[in-house]
Design a protein around this motif. Structure first.
Motif, PDB file in Angstrom:
ATOM      1  N   SER A  33      52.516  41.877 -34.344  1.00 38.93           N
ATOM      2  CA  SER A  33      52.687  43.329 -34.451  1.00 38.93           C
ATOM      3  C   SER A  33      53.927  43.717 -35.257  1.00 38.93           C
ATOM      4  O   SER A  33      54.074  44.870 -35.635  1.00 38.93           O
ATOM      5  CB  SER A  33      52.757  43.956 -33.047  1.00 38.93           C
ATOM      6  OG  SER A  33      52.717  45.352 -33.126  1.00 38.93           O
ATOM      7  N   THR A  54      56.578  50.398 -31.116  1.00 39.13           N
ATOM      8  CA  THR A  54      55.627  51.259 -30.406  1.00 39.13           C
ATOM      9  C   THR A  54      54.383  50.491 -29.958  1.00 39.13           C
ATOM     10  O   THR A  54      54.009  50.513 -28.781  1.00 39.13           O
ATOM     11  CB  THR A  54      55.193  52.403 -31.351  1.00 39.13           C
ATOM     12  OG1 THR A  54      56.374  53.091 -31.762  1.00 39.13           O
ATOM     13  CG2 THR A  54      54.252  53.374 -30.659  1.00 39.13           C
ATOM     14  N   ILE A  55      53.732  49.814 -30.887  1.00 35.13           N
ATOM     15  CA  ILE A  55      52.466  49.144 -30.558  1.00 35.13           C
ATOM     16  C   ILE A  55      52.739  47.845 -29.795  1.00 35.13           C
ATOM     17  O   ILE A  55      52.092  47.575 -28.774  1.00 35.13           O
ATOM     18  CB  ILE A  55      51.639  48.881 -31.837  1.00 35.13           C
ATOM     19  CG1 ILE A  55      51.218  50.223 -32.463  1.00 35.13           C
ATOM     20  CG2 ILE A  55      50.414  48.020 -31.538  1.00 35.13           C
ATOM     21  CD1 ILE A  55      50.527  50.119 -33.821  1.00 35.13           C
ATOM     22  N   LYS A  57      48.907  44.789 -46.220  1.00 34.26           N
ATOM     23  CA  LYS A  57      47.921  44.918 -45.138  1.00 34.26           C
ATOM     24  C   LYS A  57      46.544  44.386 -45.562  1.00 34.26           C
ATOM     25  O   LYS A  57      45.774  43.908 -44.741  1.00 34.26           O
ATOM     26  CB  LYS A  57      47.839  46.373 -44.668  1.00 34.26           C
ATOM     27  CG  LYS A  57      49.121  46.838 -43.960  1.00 34.26           C
ATOM     28  CD  LYS A  57      49.453  45.956 -42.767  1.00 34.26           C
ATOM     29  CE  LYS A  57      50.657  46.429 -41.988  1.00 34.26           C
ATOM     30  NZ  LYS A  57      50.956  45.579 -40.822  1.00 34.26           N
ATOM     31  N   HIS A 101      67.341  43.969 -31.072  1.00 39.88           N
ATOM     32  CA  HIS A 101      66.659  44.618 -29.940  1.00 39.88           C
ATOM     33  C   HIS A 101      66.909  43.818 -28.671  1.00 39.88           C
ATOM     34  O   HIS A 101      66.534  42.648 -28.593  1.00 39.88           O
ATOM     35  CB  HIS A 101      65.150  44.713 -30.195  1.00 39.88           C
ATOM     36  CG  HIS A 101      64.793  45.649 -31.295  1.00 39.88           C
ATOM     37  ND1 HIS A 101      64.808  47.017 -31.142  1.00 39.88           N
ATOM     38  CD2 HIS A 101      64.432  45.424 -32.574  1.00 39.88           C
ATOM     39  CE1 HIS A 101      64.457  47.596 -32.281  1.00 39.88           C
ATOM     40  NE2 HIS A 101      64.230  46.647 -33.174  1.00 39.88           N
ATOM     41  N   TYR A 147      52.636  48.367 -49.283  1.00 42.36           N
ATOM     42  CA  TYR A 147      52.047  48.379 -47.926  1.00 42.36           C
ATOM     43  C   TYR A 147      50.557  48.044 -48.015  1.00 42.36           C
ATOM     44  O   TYR A 147      50.050  47.232 -47.244  1.00 42.36           O
ATOM     45  CB  TYR A 147      52.280  49.750 -47.278  1.00 42.36           C
ATOM     46  CG  TYR A 147      52.018  49.768 -45.772  1.00 42.36           C
ATOM     47  CD1 TYR A 147      52.810  49.022 -44.900  1.00 42.36           C
ATOM     48  CD2 TYR A 147      50.992  50.535 -45.229  1.00 42.36           C
ATOM     49  CE1 TYR A 147      52.582  49.038 -43.518  1.00 42.36           C
ATOM     50  CE2 TYR A 147      50.757  50.555 -43.847  1.00 42.36           C
ATOM     51  CZ  TYR A 147      51.566  49.802 -43.007  1.00 42.36           C
ATOM     52  OH  TYR A 147      51.328  49.813 -41.644  1.00 42.36           O
ATOM     53  N   ASP A 189      61.330  40.073 -30.774  1.00 41.25           N
ATOM     54  CA  ASP A 189      61.645  41.047 -31.835  1.00 41.25           C
ATOM     55  C   ASP A 189      62.948  40.597 -32.492  1.00 41.25           C
ATOM     56  O   ASP A 189      63.503  39.539 -32.135  1.00 41.25           O
ATOM     57  CB  ASP A 189      61.769  42.477 -31.268  1.00 41.25           C
ATOM     58  CG  ASP A 189      61.434  43.551 -32.325  1.00 41.25           C
ATOM     59  OD1 ASP A 189      62.075  43.556 -33.398  1.00 41.25           O
ATOM     60  OD2 ASP A 189      60.540  44.378 -32.078  1.00 41.25           O
ATOM     61  N   ASP A 234      62.972  36.617 -35.830  1.00 44.21           N
ATOM     62  CA  ASP A 234      62.740  37.271 -37.123  1.00 44.21           C
ATOM     63  C   ASP A 234      61.502  36.591 -37.701  1.00 44.21           C
ATOM     64  O   ASP A 234      61.537  35.398 -38.033  1.00 44.21           O
ATOM     65  CB  ASP A 234      63.967  37.062 -38.029  1.00 44.21           C
ATOM     66  CG  ASP A 234      63.757  37.666 -39.417  1.00 44.21           C
ATOM     67  OD1 ASP A 234      62.593  37.928 -39.812  1.00 44.21           O
ATOM     68  OD2 ASP A 234      64.763  37.869 -40.125  1.00 44.21           O
ATOM     69  N   VAL A 235      60.417  37.345 -37.807  1.00 45.02           N
ATOM     70  CA  VAL A 235      59.135  36.721 -38.180  1.00 45.02           C
ATOM     71  C   VAL A 235      59.141  36.123 -39.584  1.00 45.02           C
ATOM     72  O   VAL A 235      58.268  35.330 -39.926  1.00 45.02           O
ATOM     73  CB  VAL A 235      57.939  37.703 -38.042  1.00 45.02           C
ATOM     74  CG1 VAL A 235      57.714  38.076 -36.590  1.00 45.02           C
ATOM     75  CG2 VAL A 235      58.106  38.934 -38.926  1.00 45.02           C
ATOM     76  N   VAL A 276      49.788  56.100 -35.759  1.00 42.33           N
ATOM     77  CA  VAL A 276      49.939  55.999 -34.301  1.00 42.33           C
ATOM     78  C   VAL A 276      51.192  56.779 -33.912  1.00 42.33           C
ATOM     79  O   VAL A 276      52.228  56.639 -34.582  1.00 42.33           O
ATOM     80  CB  VAL A 276      50.098  54.514 -33.889  1.00 42.33           C
ATOM     81  CG1 VAL A 276      50.254  54.383 -32.377  1.00 42.33           C
ATOM     82  CG2 VAL A 276      48.913  53.681 -34.380  1.00 42.33           C
TER      83      VAL A 276
HETATM   84  N1  LIG Z   1      52.554  53.133 -36.295  1.00 43.28           N
HETATM   85  C1  LIG Z   1      51.524  53.328 -37.113  1.00 43.28           C
HETATM   86  O1  LIG Z   1      51.162  54.457 -37.445  1.00 43.28           O
HETATM   87  C2  LIG Z   1      50.759  52.126 -37.628  1.00 43.28           C
HETATM   88  C3  LIG Z   1      49.522  52.360 -38.256  1.00 43.28           C
HETATM   89  C4  LIG Z   1      48.817  51.267 -38.745  1.00 43.28           C
HETATM   90  C5  LIG Z   1      49.334  49.982 -38.623  1.00 43.28           C
HETATM   91  N2  LIG Z   1      50.529  49.797 -38.026  1.00 43.28           N
HETATM   92  C6  LIG Z   1      51.057  48.425 -37.935  1.00 43.28           C
HETATM   93  O2  LIG Z   1      51.210  48.088 -36.576  1.00 43.28           O
HETATM   94  C7  LIG Z   1      52.334  47.223 -36.420  1.00 43.28           C
HETATM   95  C8  LIG Z   1      53.266  47.765 -35.353  1.00 43.28           C
HETATM   96  O3  LIG Z   1      53.701  49.070 -35.730  1.00 43.28           O
HETATM   97  P1  LIG Z   1      54.562  49.997 -34.766  1.00 43.28           P
HETATM   98  O4  LIG Z   1      53.986  51.351 -34.801  1.00 43.28           O
HETATM   99  O5  LIG Z   1      54.748  49.349 -33.442  1.00 43.28           O
HETATM  100  O6  LIG Z   1      55.922  50.023 -35.580  1.00 43.28           O
HETATM  101  P2  LIG Z   1      57.419  50.094 -35.037  1.00 43.28           P
HETATM  102  O7  LIG Z   1      58.254  50.424 -36.215  1.00 43.28           O
HETATM  103  O8  LIG Z   1      57.493  50.935 -33.821  1.00 43.28           O
HETATM  104  O9  LIG Z   1      57.678  48.588 -34.579  1.00 43.28           O
HETATM  105  C9  LIG Z   1      57.723  47.519 -35.473  1.00 43.28           C
HETATM  106  C10 LIG Z   1      58.590  46.448 -34.852  1.00 43.28           C
HETATM  107  O10 LIG Z   1      58.661  45.350 -35.768  1.00 43.28           O
HETATM  108  C11 LIG Z   1      59.963  44.847 -35.717  1.00 43.28           C
HETATM  109  N3  LIG Z   1      60.303  44.111 -36.935  1.00 43.28           N
HETATM  110  C12 LIG Z   1      60.560  44.586 -38.178  1.00 43.28           C
HETATM  111  N4  LIG Z   1      60.890  43.569 -38.988  1.00 43.28           N
HETATM  112  C13 LIG Z   1      60.839  42.435 -38.234  1.00 43.28           C
HETATM  113  C14 LIG Z   1      61.092  41.069 -38.495  1.00 43.28           C
HETATM  114  N5  LIG Z   1      61.471  40.647 -39.716  1.00 43.28           N
HETATM  115  N6  LIG Z   1      60.937  40.183 -37.488  1.00 43.28           N
HETATM  116  C15 LIG Z   1      60.569  40.590 -36.254  1.00 43.28           C
HETATM  117  N7  LIG Z   1      60.327  41.875 -35.939  1.00 43.28           N
HETATM  118  C16 LIG Z   1      60.461  42.778 -36.925  1.00 43.28           C
HETATM  119  C17 LIG Z   1      60.865  46.082 -35.555  1.00 43.28           C
HETATM  120  O11 LIG Z   1      62.137  45.705 -35.048  1.00 43.28           O
HETATM  121  C18 LIG Z   1      60.043  46.928 -34.599  1.00 43.28           C
HETATM  122  O12 LIG Z   1      60.402  46.725 -33.257  1.00 43.28           O
HETATM  123  C19 LIG Z   1      52.959  47.096 -37.810  1.00 43.28           C
HETATM  124  O13 LIG Z   1      52.501  45.918 -38.422  1.00 43.28           O
HETATM  125  C20 LIG Z   1      52.427  48.300 -38.540  1.00 43.28           C
HETATM  126  O14 LIG Z   1      52.377  48.096 -39.940  1.00 43.28           O
HETATM  127  C21 LIG Z   1      51.249  50.846 -37.506  1.00 43.28           C
END
Ligand SMILES: NC(=O)c1ccc[n+]([C@@H]2O[C@H](COP(=O)([O-])OP(=O)(O)OC[C@H]3O[C@@H](n4cnc5c(N)ncnc54)[C@H](O)[C@@H]3O)[C@@H](O)[C@H]2O)c1
Length: 242
Positions: free
Chosen positions: A77, A18-19, A145, A42, A141, A38, A50-51, A176
């Motif tokens: 992200s 999403t973000i 963070k 995907h 978590y 990603d 893979d991070v 979010v």
């Molecule tokens: N969505 C929220 O409410 C929220 C709130 C605060 C912080 N965050 C942080 O923001 C960031 C993005 O969140 P989001 O809402 O886009 O989440 P999301 O779940 O929509 O996207 C996360 C992405 O990370 C990828 N991912 C997971 N493991 C991975 C790996 N090992 N290597 C590479 N990619 C990997 C997933 O495939 C996914 O596309 C995250 O770090 C999350 O913790 C999100």
């Protein structure tokens, strides 16, 4: 359309999420080049990354070095959410959360740094309000963070010594609208009651929109924020103000 990202090459992890996706779109709208990465599952990304894999990071950094010779921005992200108290969550779950959220951000900063210091650059790390305040059922978590928050500051102090400098900041969203929140709501007994509970602590009484987080990330990537480094910036509708 403005051109805040003109001539900037920005690597984004978790760009199918999403973000990450909102950031990539905004970088492109602002005339920059977004390198989307990603997990291999995907499709439509520039690189499978893979991070948690040091080998993946090395390979992607080498490809970017050959193709562009530099990076101007990095947005870490990629991340996973995990629910569990210190008693209920198992150690394996903790280690997975730490691997993606902390190791992934660490490796990103490490392997992007040689490319960022070519012309100077900016790192944006996605922490969370959970990197500033804790919840009883967010043990791993919160730990992950919180680590991202201080890692960002150490990287900022190192990057400030470089000429040209590399900046590093963490952003701290509350919930979010998107996949991560939908997953949490899906696990609740009542979706509506859970949504109400989750917004009750937010003075602006709603979740964030992905574009609002992307806007902050693009500001931090761009030259308008040239004197901001080592900062932790909540984007939380006032949640951590009280
Ligand atoms: N969505 C929220 O409410 C929220 C709130 C605060 C912080 N965050 C942080 O923001 C960031 C993005 O969140 P989001 O809402 O886009 O989440 P999301 O779940 O929509 O996207 C996360 C992405 O990370 C990828 N991912 C997971 N493991 C991975 C790996 N090992 N290597 C590479 N990619 C990997 C997933 O495939 C996914 O596309 C995250 O770090 C999350 O913790 C999100």
């Amino acid at each position: 359309m403005t051109a805040r990202m003109k001539d900037k090459v920005v690597l984004i992890t978790g760009a199918a999420g999403t973000i990450g996706n909102a950031v990539a779109q905004m970088v492109e709208r602002e005339s920059g080049k977004a390198i989307r990465t990603d997990l291999a599952s995907h499709k439509g990304q520039d690189f499978a990354l893979d991070v948690t894999s040091e080998a993946n990071w090395k390979a992607v950094a080498e490809s970017i070095s050959k193709q562009y010779g530099r990076l101007d921005g990095l947005v870490n992200s990629a991340g996973i959410a995990s629910l569990g108290t210190i008693e209920s969550e198992d150690f394996a779950g903790y280690k997975k959360t730490m691997a993606v959220n902390v190791d992934g951000t660490y490796l990103g900063c490490k392997y992007a740094m040689p490319l960022l210091k070519v012309r100077g650059g900016s790192i944006v790390n996605l922490s969370s309000v959970s990197g500033l305040v804790a919840g009883h059922n967010l043990a791993s978590y919160n730990a992950s963070k919180g680590a991202v928050r201080l890692l960002s500051k150490s990287v900022a102090l190192y990057g400030a010594r470089l000429k040209p400098p590399v900046r590093s900041n963490s952003v701290h969203p509350t919930f979010v609208e998107g996949a991560m929140v939908e997953d949490l709501l899906a696990k609740a007994k009542s979706r509506e009651a859970a949504r109400e509970r989750m917004t009750a602590d937010v003075p602006l009484a709603r979740f964030a929109q992905p574009e609002e987080v992307a806007n902050l990330a693009v500001f931090l990537l761009g030259d308008e924020s040239a004197f901001i480094t080592g900062a932790e910036i909540p984007i939380d509708g006032g949640l951590t103000a009280r």
